[in-house]
Design a protein around this motif. Structure first.
Motif, PDB file in Angstrom:
ATOM      1  N   ASN B  45       0.829  -1.212   0.000  1.00 40.84           N
ATOM      2  CA  ASN B  45       0.000   0.000   0.000  1.00 40.84           C
ATOM      3  C   ASN B  45       0.863   1.263   0.000  1.00 40.84           C
ATOM      4  O   ASN B  45       0.582   2.217  -0.725  1.00 40.84           O
ATOM      5  N   ILE B  46       1.900   1.245   0.822  1.00 39.00           N
ATOM      6  CA  ILE B  46       2.780   2.419   0.900  1.00 39.00           C
ATOM      7  C   ILE B  46       3.454   2.638  -0.458  1.00 39.00           C
ATOM      8  O   ILE B  46       3.580   3.764  -0.932  1.00 39.00           O
ATOM      9  N   LEU B  48       2.272   1.848  -3.350  1.00 41.10           N
ATOM     10  CA  LEU B  48       1.258   2.378  -4.272  1.00 41.10           C
ATOM     11  C   LEU B  48       1.025   3.879  -4.021  1.00 41.10           C
ATOM     12  O   LEU B  48       0.899   4.675  -4.963  1.00 41.10           O
ATOM     13  N   ASP B  49       0.987   4.248  -2.753  1.00 39.99           N
ATOM     14  CA  ASP B  49       0.840   5.664  -2.402  1.00 39.99           C
ATOM     15  C   ASP B  49       1.981   6.495  -2.979  1.00 39.99           C
ATOM     16  O   ASP B  49       1.762   7.528  -3.617  1.00 39.99           O
ATOM     17  N   GLY B  52       1.762   6.966  -6.578  1.00 34.13           N
ATOM     18  CA  GLY B  52       0.760   7.986  -6.903  1.00 34.13           C
ATOM     19  C   GLY B  52       1.323   9.390  -6.708  1.00 34.13           C
ATOM     20  O   GLY B  52       1.040  10.299  -7.485  1.00 34.13           O
ATOM     21  N   HIS B  53       2.154   9.545  -5.672  1.00 31.13           N
ATOM     22  CA  HIS B  53       2.750  10.859  -5.428  1.00 31.13           C
ATOM     23  C   HIS B  53       3.771  11.187  -6.519  1.00 31.13           C
ATOM     24  O   HIS B  53       3.845  12.323  -6.989  1.00 31.13           O
ATOM     25  N   THR B  56       1.926  12.370  -9.424  1.00 29.98           N
ATOM     26  CA  THR B  56       1.441  13.745  -9.211  1.00 29.98           C
ATOM     27  C   THR B  56       2.551  14.750  -9.540  1.00 29.98           C
ATOM     28  O   THR B  56       2.336  15.720 -10.261  1.00 29.98           O
ATOM     29  N   LYS B 129      -2.247  18.080  -0.490  1.00 32.32           N
ATOM     30  CA  LYS B 129      -2.981  16.831  -0.720  1.00 32.32           C
ATOM     31  C   LYS B 129      -2.160  15.615  -0.270  1.00 32.32           C
ATOM     32  O   LYS B 129      -2.656  14.734   0.445  1.00 32.32           O
ATOM     33  N   ILE B 130      -0.905  15.600  -0.680  1.00 31.63           N
ATOM     34  CA  ILE B 130      -0.051  14.444  -0.389  1.00 31.63           C
ATOM     35  C   ILE B 130       0.225  14.326   1.111  1.00 31.63           C
ATOM     36  O   ILE B 130       0.273  13.238   1.670  1.00 31.63           O
ATOM     37  N   GLU B 133      -2.130  12.227   3.148  1.00 32.23           N
ATOM     38  CA  GLU B 133      -1.979  10.774   2.985  1.00 32.23           C
ATOM     39  C   GLU B 133      -0.768  10.245   3.743  1.00 32.23           C
ATOM     40  O   GLU B 133      -0.741   9.108   4.205  1.00 32.23           O
TER      41      GLU B 133
END
Lengths: 159, 251
Positions: B45-46, B48-49, B52-53, B56, B129-130, B133
């Motif tokens: 999960n980390i 994937l986060d 995503g960053h 971005t 935003k980041i 998370e």
């Protein structure tokens, strides 16, 4: 064709990772504008790394085209950042039915996200629950255990 | 925005994107290999986060340079990558990966709070935003630093060994690059060196409470983001192999 009709149609676009819950109810669609026959939709990502975002973007554009609009743009906006507080009551009820506890409402205060572990078991309603893992089967879910039902459940994470 | 600031900002976004992307790739190597199922899922999960960053940051850069994100990621050679060496080191044991993620998480929390005040609005919005998370990451990694540091003699030994190795590498993140001067002057982004004190304060107090000894040497092996260990080459060969073998593939 009115803007309300487009909003109505977008209620049929579902979050691929949360069947039955629409992108409108999730607060992902932020704005719809129609100008000279062109439709401009603003959407905001829930979790930046969510793999479903591209699917939702495509599904939103496809749904608007179905209404007869040839030119559709879907813009991703990061501000204001998406918050789980925007998840509508209707979606919270559906999450509950899917066995997923809705996120706590935090009103923009990040402290509860960081330190308060609160989840109500979607099956028996007990708050006698413990967080097992802040990371679950998808980015947006955490894994919990209900001490009363003695079974695990998921919660949509507060953000 | 002046052309000088714009070009410095594009480079800064590359620093940010490359740090996140390479760390994401390293963490993804734990998928299927975590010590227990929950932690396997957590690192995945980390990863994937962070991916995503990275995406971005890359999209913000694309708005400035026009360079396609996939091209930047899959068709750039190791010498053109601008990540710090901290994130390219092999995953080591689980303590090593967890501590690396922790040190990086604290850096991000401190850094993103400042970037959220950037005069360049897209950067400020993305940082805000980041950062939200990242709260989940730091909470997770900080808890494991405590557990492993205060756990068994073996877990403590592994954490201390990891800290001795990682501490100097982590300090590279706070070295100012030439672009940082331009960005600081224009209020676009803070100098990394200005974040060091807060980062050191936060990490030192937490690590000390976990019974870990802060290494005396904190000189980073390099101060230049263009310099890499040989480990990055192997990582990119794997990460870029499919895209390079089938450059016209669509998915």
């Amino acid at each position: 064709m009115m803007i309300e009709d487009i909003w109505q149609a977008l209620e049929e676009v579902k979050d691929p990772e949360l069947p039955h819950v629409s992108v409108v109810e999730m607060g992902i669609v932020r704005d719809v504008q129609v100008e000279a026959g062109r439709v401009h939709v603003k959407m905001t990502p829930t979790f930046s790394g969510c793999p479903a975002l591209d699917v939702m973007r495509q599904d939103i554009a496809a749904k608007v085209r179905e209404l007869g609009f040839a030119q559709v743009t879907v813009e991703t906006v990061l501000h204001p950042p998406w918050t789980s507080d925007w998840i509508a009551d209707s979606a919270r009820a559906k999450l509950q039915q899917l066995g997923i506890a809705p996120p706590i409402r935090h009103g923009g205060d990040l402290i509860p996200i960081a330190f308060l572990d609160v989840a109500t078991c979607p099956r028996c309603g007990s708050t006698n629950t413990i967080l097992k893992n802040a990371f679950g089967p998808t980015l947006c879910k955490s894994v919990w255990y209900c001490q009363d039902c003695q079974d695990g459940f998921e919660q949509f994470k507060a953000l | 925005m002046t052309p000088q600031v714009q070009s410095a900002l594009a480079q800064k976004l590359l620093f940010l994107a490359d740090d996140e992307l390479i760390l994401a790739h390293r963490n993804s190597e734990w998928t299927g290999h975590g010590p227990i199922l929950e932690e396997d899922i957590a690192f995945t999960n980390i990863a994937l986060d962070e991916m995503g960053h990275a995406a971005t940051w890359h999209r913000l850069r694309q708005e400035l340079t026009g360079e396609d994100v996939d091209t930047a990621v899959f068709f750039r050679d190791p010498a053109a990558y601008r990540n710090g060496q901290l994130v390219e080191l092999p995953i080591g044991d689980w303590a090593f990966s967890m501590l690396r993620q922790y040190l990086f998480d604290v850096y991000e929390m401190v850094h993103l709070a400042q970037l959220a005040a950037s005069s360049y609005r897209p950067l400020a919005e993305a940082a805000a935003k980041i950062r939200i998370e990242e709260i989940y990451h730091l909470r997770h990694t900080a808890a494991w630093v405590t557990r492993l540091g205060l756990g068994t003699a073996e877990s403590h030994r592994r954490m201390q060994t990891a800290l001795d190795t990682l501490w100097p590498y982590a300090h590279q993140l706070f070295v100012n690059m030439p672009e940082d001067e331009e960005l600081a002057e224009s209020g676009t982004a803070v100098r990394p060196s200005s974040l060091l004190e807060e980062w050191q304060h936060n990490t030192t107090s937490h690590l000390t409470q976990a019974n870990l000894t802060i290494p005396t040497d904190h000189t980073p092996p390099t101060t230049d983001r263009a310099h890499h260990t040989h480990h990055l080459t192997g990582l990119l060969m794997e990460m870029q192999s499919v895209a390079r073998q089938y450059p016209t593939a669509v998915w």
